[in-house]
Design a protein around this motif. Structure first.
Motif, PDB file in Angstrom:
ATOM      1  N   VAL A 212      11.810 -22.218 -51.402  1.00  0.00           N
ATOM      2  CA  VAL A 212      10.983 -22.781 -50.212  1.00  0.00           C
ATOM      3  C   VAL A 212       9.839 -21.571 -49.940  1.00  0.00           C
ATOM      4  N   ASP A 213       8.900 -22.334 -50.064  1.00  0.00           N
ATOM      5  CA  ASP A 213       7.472 -21.229 -49.523  1.00  0.00           C
ATOM      6  C   ASP A 213       7.108 -21.669 -48.163  1.00  0.00           C
ATOM      7  N   ALA A 214       7.560 -20.838 -47.303  1.00  0.00           N
ATOM      8  CA  ALA A 214       7.423 -21.080 -45.896  1.00  0.00           C
ATOM      9  C   ALA A 214       6.287 -19.841 -45.187  1.00  0.00           C
ATOM     10  N   ASP A 215       5.530 -20.641 -44.410  1.00  0.00           N
ATOM     11  CA  ASP A 215       4.543 -19.572 -43.554  1.00  0.00           C
ATOM     12  C   ASP A 215       5.149 -19.478 -42.236  1.00  0.00           C
ATOM     13  N   THR A 216       5.816 -18.297 -42.071  1.00  0.00           N
ATOM     14  CA  THR A 216       6.725 -17.946 -40.895  1.00  0.00           C
ATOM     15  C   THR A 216       5.624 -17.058 -39.567  1.00  0.00           C
ATOM     16  N   PRO A 217       5.740 -17.734 -38.463  1.00  0.00           N
ATOM     17  CA  PRO A 217       4.764 -17.028 -37.564  1.00  0.00           C
ATOM     18  C   PRO A 217       5.380 -15.307 -37.424  1.00  0.00           C
ATOM     19  N   ASP A 218       4.755 -14.483 -37.471  1.00  0.00           N
ATOM     20  CA  ASP A 218       5.300 -13.055 -37.276  1.00  0.00           C
ATOM     21  C   ASP A 218       4.252 -12.132 -36.714  1.00  0.00           C
ATOM     22  N   ARG A 219       3.563 -12.547 -35.976  1.00  0.00           N
ATOM     23  CA  ARG A 219       2.694 -11.442 -35.242  1.00  0.00           C
ATOM     24  C   ARG A 219       3.482 -11.106 -33.783  1.00  0.00           C
ATOM     25  N   TRP A 220       3.444  -9.720 -33.654  1.00  0.00           N
ATOM     26  CA  TRP A 220       4.468  -9.296 -32.456  1.00  0.00           C
ATOM     27  C   TRP A 220       3.663  -9.721 -31.340  1.00  0.00           C
ATOM     28  N   PHE A 221       4.140 -10.150 -30.143  1.00  0.00           N
ATOM     29  CA  PHE A 221       4.164 -10.261 -28.834  1.00  0.00           C
ATOM     30  C   PHE A 221       2.951 -11.396 -28.921  1.00  0.00           C
ATOM     31  N   ASP A 222       2.739 -12.240 -29.918  1.00  0.00           N
ATOM     32  CA  ASP A 222       1.928 -13.472 -29.832  1.00  0.00           C
ATOM     33  C   ASP A 222       2.774 -14.742 -30.384  1.00  0.00           C
ATOM     34  N   PHE A 247       9.423 -21.755 -31.155  1.00  0.00           N
ATOM     35  CA  PHE A 247       9.053 -22.679 -32.595  1.00  0.00           C
ATOM     36  C   PHE A 247      10.182 -23.133 -32.836  1.00  0.00           C
ATOM     37  N   TRP A 248      10.032 -24.418 -33.732  1.00  0.00           N
ATOM     38  CA  TRP A 248      11.176 -24.926 -34.520  1.00  0.00           C
ATOM     39  C   TRP A 248      11.975 -23.932 -35.196  1.00  0.00           C
ATOM     40  N   LYS A 249      13.164 -23.861 -35.247  1.00  0.00           N
ATOM     41  CA  LYS A 249      13.761 -22.905 -36.132  1.00  0.00           C
ATOM     42  C   LYS A 249      13.878 -23.126 -37.683  1.00  0.00           C
ATOM     43  N   ARG A 250      13.715 -24.335 -37.931  1.00  0.00           N
ATOM     44  CA  ARG A 250      13.807 -24.349 -39.570  1.00  0.00           C
ATOM     45  C   ARG A 250      12.649 -24.948 -39.826  1.00  0.00           C
ATOM     46  N   PRO A 251      11.987 -24.591 -41.047  1.00  0.00           N
ATOM     47  CA  PRO A 251      10.642 -24.904 -41.511  1.00  0.00           C
ATOM     48  C   PRO A 251      10.550 -26.592 -41.823  1.00  0.00           C
ATOM     49  N   ALA A 252       9.384 -27.144 -41.717  1.00  0.00           N
ATOM     50  CA  ALA A 252       9.236 -28.605 -42.084  1.00  0.00           C
ATOM     51  C   ALA A 252       7.851 -28.735 -42.679  1.00  0.00           C
ATOM     52  N   GLY A 253       7.632 -29.833 -43.283  1.00  0.00           N
ATOM     53  CA  GLY A 253       6.123 -30.031 -43.895  1.00  0.00           C
ATOM     54  C   GLY A 253       5.950 -29.675 -45.580  1.00  0.00           C
ATOM     55  N   GLU A 254       7.075 -29.016 -45.744  1.00  0.00           N
ATOM     56  CA  GLU A 254       6.876 -28.588 -47.430  1.00  0.00           C
ATOM     57  C   GLU A 254       6.744 -30.036 -48.236  1.00  0.00           C
ATOM     58  N   ALA A 255       7.470 -31.023 -47.946  1.00  0.00           N
ATOM     59  CA  ALA A 255       7.485 -32.318 -48.767  1.00  0.00           C
ATOM     60  C   ALA A 255       6.113 -32.830 -48.944  1.00  0.00           C
ATOM     61  N   LEU A 256       5.386 -32.652 -48.139  1.00  0.00           N
ATOM     62  CA  LEU A 256       3.887 -33.258 -47.952  1.00  0.00           C
ATOM     63  C   LEU A 256       2.959 -32.241 -48.377  1.00  0.00           C
ATOM     64  N   SER A 257       2.878 -30.730 -48.129  1.00  0.00           N
ATOM     65  CA  SER A 257       2.006 -29.954 -48.487  1.00  0.00           C
ATOM     66  C   SER A 257       2.235 -28.922 -49.407  1.00  0.00           C
ATOM     67  N   GLY A 258       3.687 -28.811 -49.587  1.00  0.00           N
ATOM     68  CA  GLY A 258       3.923 -27.889 -50.571  1.00  0.00           C
ATOM     69  C   GLY A 258       4.331 -26.460 -49.751  1.00  0.00           C
ATOM     70  N   LEU A 259       3.997 -26.160 -48.480  1.00  0.00           N
ATOM     71  CA  LEU A 259       3.999 -25.034 -47.498  1.00  0.00           C
ATOM     72  C   LEU A 259       4.810 -25.517 -46.500  1.00  0.00           C
ATOM     73  N   ALA A 260       5.892 -25.029 -46.099  1.00  0.00           N
ATOM     74  CA  ALA A 260       6.663 -25.243 -44.860  1.00  0.00           C
ATOM     75  C   ALA A 260       6.328 -24.478 -43.672  1.00  0.00           C
ATOM     76  N   THR A 261       6.245 -24.827 -42.356  1.00  0.00           N
ATOM     77  CA  THR A 261       5.582 -24.329 -41.410  1.00  0.00           C
ATOM     78  C   THR A 261       6.657 -24.502 -40.321  1.00  0.00           C
ATOM     79  N   PHE A 262       6.104 -23.730 -39.246  1.00  0.00           N
ATOM     80  CA  PHE A 262       7.359 -23.760 -38.042  1.00  0.00           C
ATOM     81  C   PHE A 262       6.396 -24.136 -36.818  1.00  0.00           C
ATOM     82  N   PRO A 263       6.264 -25.462 -36.527  1.00  0.00           N
ATOM     83  CA  PRO A 263       5.397 -25.695 -35.458  1.00  0.00           C
ATOM     84  C   PRO A 263       6.126 -25.421 -34.040  1.00  0.00           C
ATOM     85  N   ALA A 264       5.238 -25.289 -33.007  1.00  0.00           N
ATOM     86  CA  ALA A 264       5.677 -25.030 -31.659  1.00  0.00           C
ATOM     87  C   ALA A 264       6.551 -26.083 -31.018  1.00  0.00           C
TER      88      ALA A 264
END
Length: 431
Positions: A212-222, A247-264
Motif C-alpha cells: 500500500v502506497d499511503a500519503d500520511t499527514p506528517d507535519r508537526w503541529f499542523d 483524520f481517518w485512522k485507516r487510509p482510503a482511496g487507493e482503489a481509485l487513484s493508486g494512492l491511499a490518503t487520510f481525509p480529515a
C-alpha cells in the motif's frame, strides 16, 4: 495530496503552547520545592521478556510467504520515580523471519507528574484507550495495530502507541481527559507485507507484490490530533462524552487513484456503562463527520457515519465470563454514495457485526482459554480467534491460537482476508 483539517491555525497552535506552558510551570515549581541539585537516589525497576513466536497459513497465498509470523523478540521496561514524577521506557527489539530484517519499536517513553490533587500530566509515547467496547472501538480514535493482531502477535500489540501529551483534570462534578498529538498517528494498517487484502489487490497484483502506497499527514503541529473525554459517575453508572478532531485512522482511496490518503475526520459521541441485572451493560454512540466531504460526493473519501454499540457482559460460572455485543455502522449520504459508485464494491447502508467473547480460567487460573468471534450478517463474513495461554511457572508462558477469516466477497472487512487464515504458537520467558 492528502486533505487537511479545517480547524484554524490559531487553534492548532494555541493548544500545544498551553500544554507546554503547563508542563514547564509545573516542572519549575517542583524543582524549586524539591531541589534538583540535591543528591537523589532514584529507584529503578527493570522488567521484560524474551519470546519466540511462529505461525503458518492454513491455505496457500501466492502473494505471501507460507509463514504468517516468525520472530524472536526481546522487550525491556525501565521504570523510575521521584517524589513528584514517574518516568517509563519500554522498547521491543526482534528479528523478523517474514521481512528478513531486524526491527526495534519504542512502545512507551513518557514522563508523568501530578502537580496537584486535581491535575495529572503525562507527556511522551504512551498507549491510550477509552470507550466501552470489547475489541470494538467507536470513540477510541487512538492508533490500533490490526495487522499484528491478525497474524498472531500478543493481543497487547493491538493497541499501538501515541506520541502525545495527556492532561487529566479531576473535579467533584466531572473529570476531563485532554489528549494532544502534535503529529498524526495513524493505525498500523494492513500494507500487504504480512497480509493480503482487497485494497492492495486492485492494482499491480496483491500482497507483498503490491504494498500500500499511503500519503500520511506528517507535519508537526499542523497535521495534529485533539481528543477529549468528559466523564463522571451518576448512581454507579459511568457516563462519558467524547470529541475528536483529526483524520481517518485507516487510509482510503487507493482503489481509485493508486494512492491511499487520510481525509480529515471529526467525531462526537457518548457512552454509558453500569450494572444491568446480574451483569454489566454498555451502550455507545458516535457521529463520524467526514470533514473533507460532508455531502458524500467524493468516492475517494469515506462518507460520514453514525456508529452504535450495545453490549452485555456476565459471569456464566466461576472463572467463566461471556461478552456479547451488537455493533452497527450506518453510512450517511447513502444516495450520494450509490450515485458516485465507480466499481462493484457496493456496500450496505448498515454494516452490522455481532461479537461474542468467552473466557475461561482453569488449573488455579494458570490456564486461560479465550474464544473471540465476529460475525457480520450484512457482509456475510466472520472472524474467529481462539487462544490458549498456559502459565507454566512464574516466568514461563506458553501460548497457541488461530486467526480464521471467512467470507464470500473480496471487498468486505473480513472476507478480503480469507486467504490469511493462520495458526500460531509462542513461548515467553519473563524477567
Amino acid at each position: 495530496m492528502y486533505c487537511t483539517d479545517k480547524r484554524s491555525g490559531y487553534s492548532r497552535l494555541l493548544l500545544p503552547v498551553v500544554l507546554l506552558a503547563c508542563v514547564g510551570a509545573t516542572l519549575q515549581g517542583r524543582a524549586e520545592e524539591t531541589g534538583l541539585l540535591a543528591d537523589i537516589s532514584l529507584p529503578v525497576e527493570l522488567h521484560g521478556f524474551m519470546e519466540t513466536r511462529a505461525g503458518v497459513r492454513t491455505q496457500h497465498d501466492p502473494h505471501e510467504k507460507d509463514g504468517s509470523v516468525m520472530e524472536v523478540r526481546v522487550q525491556g521496561e525501565l521504570l523510575t520515580h521521584t517524589e513528584w514524577a514517574e518516568f517509563k521506557y519500554k522498547g521491543d527489539a526482534w528479528g523478523d523471519g517474514i521481512t528478513e530484517k531486524g526491527a526495534y519499536d519504542t512502545r512507551e517513553a513518557w514522563g508523568f507528574i501530578r502537580p496537584s490533587d486535581f491535575l495529572d500530566v503525562k507527556v511522551g509515547r504512551q498507549v491510550l484507550t477509552w470507550g466501552t467496547g470489547d475489541l470494538v472501538f467507536l470513540n477510541d480514535l487512538f492508533p490500533k495495530d490490526w495487522q499484528s493482531y491478525f497474524i498472531g502477535r500478543d493481543r497487547d500489540y493491538l493497541k499501538a502507541p501515541s506520541d502525545a501529551a495527556k492532561v487529566s483534570l479531576f473535579t467533584d462534578l466531572v473529570n476531563v481527559d485532554l489528549v494532544y498529538t502534535p503529529k498524526f498517528d495513524p493505525d498500523r494498517f494492513i500494507t500487504g507485507e504480512y497480509l493480503s487484502s482487497w485494497n492492495n489487490s486492485v492494482h499491480r497484483g496483491a500482497g507483498r507484490d503490491a504494498l500500500v502506497d499511503a500519503d500520511t499527514p506528517d507535519r508537526w503541529f499542523d497535521d495534529d490530533e485533539i481528543a477529549i473525554r468528559v466523564y463522571g459517575n451518576i448512581n454507579n453508572y459511568e457516563l462519558a462524552f467524547y470529541g475528536y478532531w483529526g483524520f481517518w485512522k485507516r487510509p482510503a482511496g487507493e482503489a481509485l487513484s493508486g494512492l491511499a490518503t487520510f481525509p480529515a475526520l471529526h467525531v462526537y459521541g457518548g457512552s454509558a456503562r453500569g450494572q444491568v441485572g446480574t451483569g454489566i451493560g454498555n451502550v455507545e454512540i458516535a457521529f463520524y463527520q467526514s470533514a473533507d466531504d460532508e455531502n458524500g460526493s467524493d468516492p475517494r473519501i469515506q462518507n460520514s457515519e453514525m456508529r452504535y454499540l450495545v453490549g452485555y457482559t456476565q459471569d456464566l460460572a466461576r472463572d467463566c465470563n461471556a461478552s456479547l455485543q451488537y455493533y452497527v455502522e450506518q453510512m450517511l449520504d447513502y444516495a450520494a454514495y450509490k450515485t458516485n459508485l465507480t466499481d462493484s464494491t457496493d456496500r450496505d447502508r448498515y454494516r452490522q457485526v455481532l461479537t461474542l467473547q468467552l473466557t475461561k480460567l482453569m488449573m488455579n487460573q494458570n490456564l486461560e482459554l479465550v474464544f473471540a468471534s465476529y460475525y457480520s450478517p450484512s457482509d456475510d463474513d466472520a472472524y474467529l480467534r481462539p487462544n490458549l495461554r498456559y502459565k507454566y511457572s512464574d516466568r514461563m508462558l506458553l501460548e497457541a491460537g488461530a486467526n480464521v477469516f471467512l467470507g464470500e466477497k473480496q471487498h468486505t472487512f473480513f472476507g478480503q482476508l480469507e486467504s490469511n487464515s493462520n495458526i500460531y504458537a509462542a513461548l515467553r520467558y519473563s524477567f
